[in-house]
Design a protein around this motif. Sequence first.
Motif, mmCIF file in Angstrom:
data_model
loop_
_atom_site.group_PDB
_atom_site.id
_atom_site.type_symbol
_atom_site.label_atom_id
_atom_site.label_comp_id
_atom_site.label_asym_id
_atom_site.label_seq_id
_atom_site.Cartn_x
_atom_site.Cartn_y
_atom_site.Cartn_z
ATOM 1 N N SER A 14 0.833 -1.198 0.000
ATOM 2 C CA SER A 14 0.000 0.000 0.000
ATOM 3 C C SER A 14 0.870 1.251 0.000
ATOM 4 C CB SER A 14 -0.907 0.007 1.232
ATOM 5 O OG SER A 14 -1.603 1.231 1.347
ATOM 6 N N THR A 15 0.444 2.230 -0.759
ATOM 7 C CA THR A 15 1.223 3.471 -0.843
ATOM 8 C C THR A 15 0.935 4.412 0.322
ATOM 9 O OG1 THR A 15 -0.501 4.465 -2.231
ATOM 10 C CG2 THR A 15 1.342 3.374 -3.359
ATOM 11 N N ASN A 16 -0.141 4.188 1.051
ATOM 12 C CA ASN A 16 -0.486 5.147 2.110
ATOM 13 C C ASN A 16 -1.026 4.499 3.381
ATOM 14 O OD1 ASN A 16 -2.816 4.301 0.923
ATOM 15 N ND2 ASN A 16 -3.684 6.333 0.584
ATOM 16 N N ALA A 17 -0.688 3.219 3.605
ATOM 17 C CA ALA A 17 -1.126 2.549 4.834
ATOM 18 C C ALA A 17 0.063 1.900 5.524
ATOM 19 C CB ALA A 17 -2.185 1.498 4.520
ATOM 20 N N THR A 18 0.004 1.860 6.849
ATOM 21 C CA THR A 18 1.039 1.200 7.637
ATOM 22 C C THR A 18 0.382 0.237 8.618
ATOM 23 O OG1 THR A 18 1.059 2.795 9.459
ATOM 24 C CG2 THR A 18 2.415 3.318 7.514
ATOM 25 N N ASP A 21 -2.554 1.249 10.729
ATOM 26 C CA ASP A 21 -3.905 1.330 10.169
ATOM 27 C C ASP A 21 -4.680 0.022 10.310
ATOM 28 O OD1 ASP A 21 -3.947 4.070 8.996
ATOM 29 O OD2 ASP A 21 -2.244 3.283 7.856
ATOM 30 N N ARG A 64 5.273 -1.211 6.684
ATOM 31 C CA ARG A 64 4.539 -1.073 5.416
ATOM 32 C C ARG A 64 3.720 -2.346 5.171
ATOM 33 N NH1 ARG A 64 8.289 -0.052 0.702
ATOM 34 N NH2 ARG A 64 6.377 0.756 -0.291
ATOM 35 N N ASN A 67 -1.894 -4.360 0.306
ATOM 36 C CA ASN A 67 -3.280 -3.923 0.123
ATOM 37 C C ASN A 67 -4.290 -4.926 0.692
ATOM 38 O OD1 ASN A 67 -2.953 -1.379 -1.151
ATOM 39 N ND2 ASN A 67 -2.486 -2.386 -3.098
ATOM 40 N N LYS A 79 -11.376 4.070 3.601
ATOM 41 C CA LYS A 79 -10.661 5.332 3.801
ATOM 42 C C LYS A 79 -9.274 5.300 3.174
ATOM 43 C CE LYS A 79 -13.056 6.700 8.051
ATOM 44 N NZ LYS A 79 -12.910 7.064 9.489
ATOM 45 N N ILE A 80 -8.779 4.096 2.945
ATOM 46 C CA ILE A 80 -7.449 3.928 2.354
ATOM 47 C C ILE A 80 -7.555 3.449 0.906
ATOM 48 C CG2 ILE A 80 -5.256 2.676 2.561
ATOM 49 C CD1 ILE A 80 -5.963 2.429 5.607
#
Length: 371
Positions: A14-18, A21, A64, A67, A79-80
């Motif tokens: 995922s480019t914006n989740a860790t 989340d 990281r 998906n 939201k992600i």
Amino acid sequence: MRKFANFHYSSIISTNATLDDLNFDIIREYIYKTSARGITEGLQKKELARMLNLVDKNDPDGKRVKNFAVLMFAEFPEKIIPYAYTELITDKIGIKRKMTSKVFRGAVWKQYYDILKFIDARILNELVIRVDGDATNRKVQNFPYVAIEELVANAIVHNNYENGKPIQIYVSDKQINIVNYNKPLPPLRISDLNERSFFNERDAENPELRDMFKALGIIESFGTGIGEAKRAMSKNGSPNLYYKTFENNDNVTSVVIPVNKEYEEYEEIKNSGAAKAKDQKTEGIEPGTIENETQYFKQKVLKADFSDDIKRNVIKLREIIGSEIFGNSRIVAVLGCSGVTATTYIKRMHEDLKIVAPVNGMGKGKYKFII
């Protein structure tokens, strides 16, 4: 072209989740439901994430995530990953048409259970059919539950979560339509889904979701869900489910579950008498002579809030059956209808019109005309 390159959106980082989340309670709930629970006692979130292959193994911080981890274990994955939810739209005709929409959010495997719970409680109904001379009853569902659970699971596992559109389920009195806005991965085609029942070579859009759904017991074995759904339709006496065909450039997989026809007949007759006929004398006609009683009977039936076809059939039944004692099989013979339709005619003549009465001592389900 990604479909032809063994690309799976669910498998990439995922480019914006860790890891932050992901919901630890949802992870633990998943593990509790699977056979892995015995070997994970006492493990912390990062250790569980590594064991479930949720994180990037090349990330030294182990933060990281992939998906599929977001889809399975984020409290609000939409939201992600936008539109990672399911929308259920009901279109009920009844006396007054009413359309409603309900959105199922959360981890996709929890969406699955919530969708089934909602459909089972709000949509599914069962009809018990009594057969003359048979001590047992036959049951049919408007839509077989097994078919729905298999096809909802199929929709979630094979959904393309990169395309920015939700899974949609359309429910009406006539059918349930489950829609994904992506086609099956090659080499499968829509025509294969209609013609076949087993897909041993099928590639999953989201292989990790497929494996985790199997661990949960939602999927019993790979490539068999559509076949199970087709068999459930047949066992319920329902029409065949089918996948809609579109133009080649339409990126849609849309499966239709038609309503059971016997159940549909029952509902049509029941709804036509929703406003019950009033049990009162027809103005200007008094029962007495045979001629007047016949006229009274016809006027009573014609004033009822039924369709014209039903009124004609009730009058026909009275003219042919007369003073006989009768049951379902006699109505089936006179009208050429199904057993469930015959049952509904008896119910309306007895409860709504009050023109027949049960006869004791002649076996279950026997009636006679009293007007």
